[in-house]
Write an enzyme that holds these catalytic residues in place. Structure first.
Site, short mmCIF file in Angstrom:
data_model
loop_
_atom_site.label_atom_id
_atom_site.label_comp_id
_atom_site.label_asym_id
_atom_site.label_seq_id
_atom_site.Cartn_x
_atom_site.Cartn_y
_atom_site.Cartn_z
N GLU A 97 -4.42 -7.53 -6.22
CA GLU A 97 -3.06 -8.05 -6.38
C GLU A 97 -2.86 -9.29 -5.53
O GLU A 97 -2.34 -10.30 -6.01
CB GLU A 97 -2.02 -6.99 -5.98
N GLY B 167 -0.27 5.74 -19.85
CA GLY B 167 -1.15 5.15 -20.86
C GLY B 167 -1.42 3.68 -20.67
O GLY B 167 -2.30 3.12 -21.31
N ARG C 157 0.87 -1.18 0.00
CA ARG C 157 0.00 0.00 0.00
C ARG C 157 0.90 1.22 0.00
O ARG C 157 1.59 1.50 0.97
CB ARG C 157 -0.91 -0.02 1.23
N GLY C 158 0.92 1.94 -1.10
CA GLY C 158 1.83 3.06 -1.30
C GLY C 158 1.76 4.14 -0.26
O GLY C 158 2.78 4.71 0.13
N ASP D 226 1.25 3.89 2.79
CA ASP D 226 1.91 3.45 4.03
C ASP D 226 3.42 3.39 3.88
O ASP D 226 4.15 3.75 4.78
CB ASP D 226 1.46 2.04 4.41
#
Length: 158
Positions: A85, A51, A18-19, A21
């Site tokens: 994921e 993209g 989780r980015g 965190d």
């Protein structure tokens, strides 16, 4: 005749985290250490191109990896992307196509498995949004249970 060959392995490691965190601290250091030691590592902030269709690119990267490291943190389950994921990672593990390691960063493995505390709160929100009996939520719960049961590293600080 169609071939049912396994996907080509492009990455040594796929990092799931989780980015909000961990992106700039623990995972950033882990990513740097892996790359400095010649381990080709997929991290979404570095590998996704402008993209790209995110969901397709992430699922493909998981399939094209030899190892996945899931870094469970307090807010991991609040992200349905992270849960997708985790579900894909555990699906590939069950098929024998992926080795999976768990890192429990400031959370207990039992919190991930059961779920408890922040994981319970997050899953309740997902159940409200998608439906308690939705296949998506069931897949996520199974992935958390299975991944939370893996032997891994438990880090409280540092």
């Amino acid at each position: 005749m169609a071939s049912s060959s396994k996907p080509k392995r492009i990455y040594d490691v796929f990092l799931s985290f989780r980015g909000t965190d961990l992106g700039k601290n623990f995972v950033g250091h882990l990513y740097t250490a892996l790359n400095q030691n010649g381990v080709h590592t997929f991290i979404d902030s570095e590998e996704l191109r402008k993209g790209d269709q995110i969901s397709v690119a992430l699922m493909k990267a998981i399939e094209e990896s030899c190892i996945a490291i899931i870094v469970f943190s307090e807010d991991y389950a609040s992200s349905w992307w992270c849960l997708e994921e985790a579900a894909k990672i555990m699906e590939c593990k069950e098929q024998g196509d992926l080795i999976v390691f768990s890192v429990f960063y400031k959370v207990e493995p039992k919190e991930v498995r059961t779920p408890r505390e922040s994981y319970n709160k997050a899953m309740n929100k997902h159940e409200f949004k998608f439906g308690k009996d939705s296949e998506k939520v069931k897949r996520w719960k199974k992935a958390l249970f299975d991944a939370g049961g893996l032997s891994g590293w438990h880090l409280n600080e540092g």
